[in-house]
Design an enzyme around this catalytic site. Structure first.
Site, PDB file in Angstrom:
ATOM      1  N   LYS A 176       0.889  -1.177   0.000  1.00  0.00           N
ATOM      2  CA  LYS A 176       0.000   0.000   0.000  1.00  0.00           C
ATOM      3  C   LYS A 176       0.921   1.220   0.000  1.00  0.00           C
ATOM      4  CE  LYS A 176      -1.666   3.066   1.907  1.00  0.00           C
ATOM      5  NZ  LYS A 176      -1.335   4.449   1.472  1.00  0.00           N
ATOM      6  N   CYS A 284      14.135  10.470   6.013  1.00  0.00           N
ATOM      7  CA  CYS A 284      14.070  10.119   7.436  1.00  0.00           C
ATOM      8  C   CYS A 284      15.468  10.112   8.052  1.00  0.00           C
ATOM      9  CB  CYS A 284      13.429   8.761   7.614  1.00  0.00           C
ATOM     10  SG  CYS A 284      14.378   7.481   6.808  1.00  0.00           S
TER      11      CYS A 284
HETATM   12  P1  NAD Z   1       2.546   9.291   6.782  1.00  0.00           P
HETATM   13  O1  NAD Z   1       2.607   8.713   8.136  1.00  0.00           O
HETATM   14  O2  NAD Z   1       1.634  10.440   6.543  1.00  0.00           O
HETATM   15  O3  NAD Z   1       2.068   8.140   5.727  1.00  0.00           O
HETATM   16  C1  NAD Z   1       2.693   6.894   5.665  1.00  0.00           C
HETATM   17  C2  NAD Z   1       1.678   5.866   5.168  1.00  0.00           C
HETATM   18  O4  NAD Z   1       0.592   5.770   6.084  1.00  0.00           O
HETATM   19  C3  NAD Z   1       1.067   6.213   3.819  1.00  0.00           C
HETATM   20  O5  NAD Z   1       0.950   5.030   3.062  1.00  0.00           O
HETATM   21  C4  NAD Z   1      -0.290   6.798   4.178  1.00  0.00           C
HETATM   22  O6  NAD Z   1      -1.267   6.562   3.188  1.00  0.00           O
HETATM   23  C5  NAD Z   1      -0.646   6.066   5.455  1.00  0.00           C
HETATM   24  N1  NAD Z   1      -1.417   6.896   6.407  1.00  0.00           N
HETATM   25  C6  NAD Z   1      -1.377   8.248   6.545  1.00  0.00           C
HETATM   26  N2  NAD Z   1      -2.180   8.646   7.546  1.00  0.00           N
HETATM   27  C7  NAD Z   1      -2.740   7.520   8.053  1.00  0.00           C
HETATM   28  C8  NAD Z   1      -3.665   7.275   9.120  1.00  0.00           C
HETATM   29  N3  NAD Z   1      -4.167   8.279   9.858  1.00  0.00           N
HETATM   30  N4  NAD Z   1      -4.017   6.007   9.375  1.00  0.00           N
HETATM   31  C9  NAD Z   1      -3.522   4.979   8.650  1.00  0.00           C
HETATM   32  N5  NAD Z   1      -2.643   5.165   7.623  1.00  0.00           N
HETATM   33  C10 NAD Z   1      -2.269   6.410   7.331  1.00  0.00           C
HETATM   34  O7  NAD Z   1       4.033   9.611   6.338  1.00  0.00           O
HETATM   35  P2  NAD Z   1       4.528  10.399   5.039  1.00  0.00           P
HETATM   36  O8  NAD Z   1       4.214  11.838   5.187  1.00  0.00           O
HETATM   37  O9  NAD Z   1       4.096   9.698   3.809  1.00  0.00           O
HETATM   38  O10 NAD Z   1       6.119  10.169   5.151  1.00  0.00           O
HETATM   39  C11 NAD Z   1       6.958  10.980   5.905  1.00  0.00           C
HETATM   40  C12 NAD Z   1       7.226  10.391   7.273  1.00  0.00           C
HETATM   41  O11 NAD Z   1       7.791   9.086   7.138  1.00  0.00           O
HETATM   42  C13 NAD Z   1       8.250  11.186   8.067  1.00  0.00           C
HETATM   43  O12 NAD Z   1       7.804  11.263   9.393  1.00  0.00           O
HETATM   44  C14 NAD Z   1       9.519  10.361   7.960  1.00  0.00           C
HETATM   45  O13 NAD Z   1      10.441  10.537   8.999  1.00  0.00           O
HETATM   46  C15 NAD Z   1       8.963   8.993   7.962  1.00  0.00           C
HETATM   47  N6  NAD Z   1       9.907   8.039   7.407  1.00  0.00           N
HETATM   48  C16 NAD Z   1      10.567   7.229   8.282  1.00  0.00           C
HETATM   49  C17 NAD Z   1      11.501   6.339   7.810  1.00  0.00           C
HETATM   50  C18 NAD Z   1      12.239   5.447   8.760  1.00  0.00           C
HETATM   51  O14 NAD Z   1      12.984   4.619   8.297  1.00  0.00           O
HETATM   52  N7  NAD Z   1      12.067   5.539  10.052  1.00  0.00           N
HETATM   53  C19 NAD Z   1      11.764   6.268   6.435  1.00  0.00           C
HETATM   54  C20 NAD Z   1      11.063   7.104   5.564  1.00  0.00           C
HETATM   55  C21 NAD Z   1      10.132   7.991   6.075  1.00  0.00           C
END
Ligand code: NAD
Length: 499
Positions: A176, A284
């Protein structure tokens, strides 16, 4: 011009969403234009993808390891040959510059290469004659259907942290992706089909919270690998485990770079600029806080500022250094953090809010911002900004720097810049962070090590790829066997002991 609506990928082909399905616009962040739409799955469509994956599981699990590995090798060769195509798609929907998108694909490909060694990685142990006439051996077996939920910032690499390992180990998957840049996942699905992966082993459903919730509660989903922001990672971990699934949920970050007085300041300044502003700070593992020891802070800030002013911001297809942010809303949110930092008393060394990018249209750009004299109570320090904003926090020395880093609720990555081996060695021992760089600003582990942070940067026990990835996507069995010989002892009701 009618816009194409990207469908899901189920059972080896792209499946159009029903006419009444919700859709979302997908933008090119460099121009601000809508380039396509993406279908958002409801629970029924997620169920279809999971059912396809569940149906494909027994056949794939029982496919010879050598044949599974051969398909991975073919996937690797195809990906290698067509890397620029995937990179162009990433740049179109994410905005990162092409060279960076190529780097993203390469780092994902390294996990494919690691997973090609699955026949070796799955070897168990064997003990002959553990007890008289008794042998013991261990095997690791796949889990079933693995869900992979990924963020916008690495639309190809993050899914690739998981699916090569999951698939090589004999699982089937449902990805997803982020709804903000969904196309790379379908491109990868088509590549799998070309590589000869049986239908139903790799599926993609697009969507938002509704699709995620359906995956978290579907009884046929055995495991969930999530990467995204901390609040959603915590939610996915809590709800996924409550439904009895194995979950690894990687969250957000606030990565510090500690610069000691004996560091090579040119190296440190290069590192701060590259790791702070690369991919517009939407990594990240981006450095967002430079922790500078007072005695060298002025000189370091001057060097960072000088280098940053040479960066070209614009469309990622135009050989620029830094592209746009993912959406207009996110750009505005990052700019608001700069406003707040200025109001709270930080020194604005470089103000990225006025920008004249090398791009056509109305893209979501900001220039790099450099804030000095940031204190730990300011929101520019406490929050993950996820944009091209570098904050300099001044400290008296190593101890104060270490305490600052360890006091932060995130623990994804960190770095120390020093020429003192003893200080570096103490740091790697004392710092409470999962991935550490010593004179290396973005210490992303190689595919054969495991990627993951501590504290609010990871919920669950397993990091991604490497040995931990193989363990996550398999479960162990231990078999104790005896083939009777004429001397067997008959009834024995006591607890078995090793005699
Ligand atoms: P996000 O949390 O908004 O979304 C991530 C995923 O979750 C997406 O597929 C989205 O559709 C889904 N999602 C969003 N809101 C949701 C909800 N309320 N309930 C269920 N699913 C939901 O993150 P983003 O903005 O796409 O990505 C950026 C974030 O990801 C930053 O915080 C970054 O640090 C983090 N990140 C972490 C790593 C790591 O290795 N720790 C790597 C890459 C990105």
């Amino acid at each position: 011009m009618t816009l194409q609506t990207l469908g899901h990928w189920i059972n080896g082909q792209e499946v159009a969403a029903p006419a009444d399905a919700r859709t979302l616009d997908v933008h090119n962040p460099a121009t601000g234009k809508v380039v396509r739409r993406v279908a958002l799955a409801d629970a029924d469509q997620v169920g279809e993808a999971v059912a396809a994956a569940a149906a494909a599981f027994p056949g794939w699990r029982d496919t010879a390891l050598s044949r599974r590995a051969a398909i991975l090798f073919r996937f690797r060769e195809l990906l290698n040959a067509r890397q620029p195509e995937l990179a162009a798609l990433i740049t179109e929907e994410h905005g990162k510059v092409l060279a960076d998108a190529m780097g993203e694909v390469s780092r994902g490909q390294e996990v494919v290469e690691f997973a090609c060694g699955m026949p070796h990685l799955l070897k168990g142990g064997f003990t002959e004659n553990a007890s008289t006439g008794v042998d013991v051996h261990s095997v690791r077996q796949p889990l079933g259907v693995s869900a992979i939920i990924s963020p916008f910032n690495f639309p190809a690499m993050v899914p690739m942290w998981f699916f090569p390992v999951a698939i090589a180990a004999g699982n089937t998957v449902v990805v997803k992706p982020s709804e903000k840049d969904p196309s790379p996942a379908n491109w990868l699905a088509a590549l799998w089909a070309e590589a000869g992966l049986p239908e139903g082993v790799f599926n993609v459903v697009h969507g938002d919270k509704e699709a995620v919730d359906a995956l978290l509660t579907d009884p046929q989903v055995a495991s969930v690998s999530f990467v995204g922001s901390t609040p959603v990672a915590r939610y996915v971990y809590e709800h996924g485990t409550a439904s009895g699934k194995r979950v690894q949920a990687l969250g957000g970050a606030k990565n510090h770079m500690l610069v000691l007085p004996d560091a090579d300041l040119d190296l440190a300044a290069d590192a701060a600029v590259s790791a702070g502003y690369g991919a517009a700070g939407e990594r990240c593992m981006a450095i967002s806080a430079v922790v500078a020891v007072d005695s060298i802070a002025d000189e370091l800030v001057a060097k960072i500022s000088e280098r940053t002013q040479g960066l070209r911001v614009g469309d990622g297809t135009r050989s620029c250094d830094m592209g746009p942010l993912i959406t207009a809303e996110h750009r505005d949110k990052v700019a608001a953090y700069v406003d707040a930092g200025e109001e709270a008393g930080a020194t604005l060394v470089l103000d990225g809010r006025s920008v004249d990018p090398d791009a056509e249209g109305d893209g979501f750009f900001l220039n790099p911002t450099l804030l000095d004299d940031v204190t730990p109570d300011m929101t520019v320090y406490t929050d993950e900004i996820f944009g091209p904003v570098l904050s300099v926090v001044r400290v008296e020395g190593y101890e104060e720097g270490l305490q600052l880093i360890n006091g932060n609720p995130y623990g994804n990555g960190t770095a120390i810049f020093t020429n003192d081996g003893g200080a570096a060695r103490r740091f790697q021992n004392e710092v409470e962070v999962g991935m550490i760089g010593i004179n290396v600003p973005i210490p992303v582990p190689m595919a054969y090590y495991s990627f993951g942070g501590w504290k609010n940067s990871l919920f669950g026990d397993s990091h991604a790829h490497g040995t931990e990835g193989v363990h996550f996507f398999t479960r162990g069995k231990v078999v104790t066997s005896r083939w009777l010989d004429p001397s067997h002892a008959g009834l024995q009701l006591g607890f078995p002991t090793n005699a």
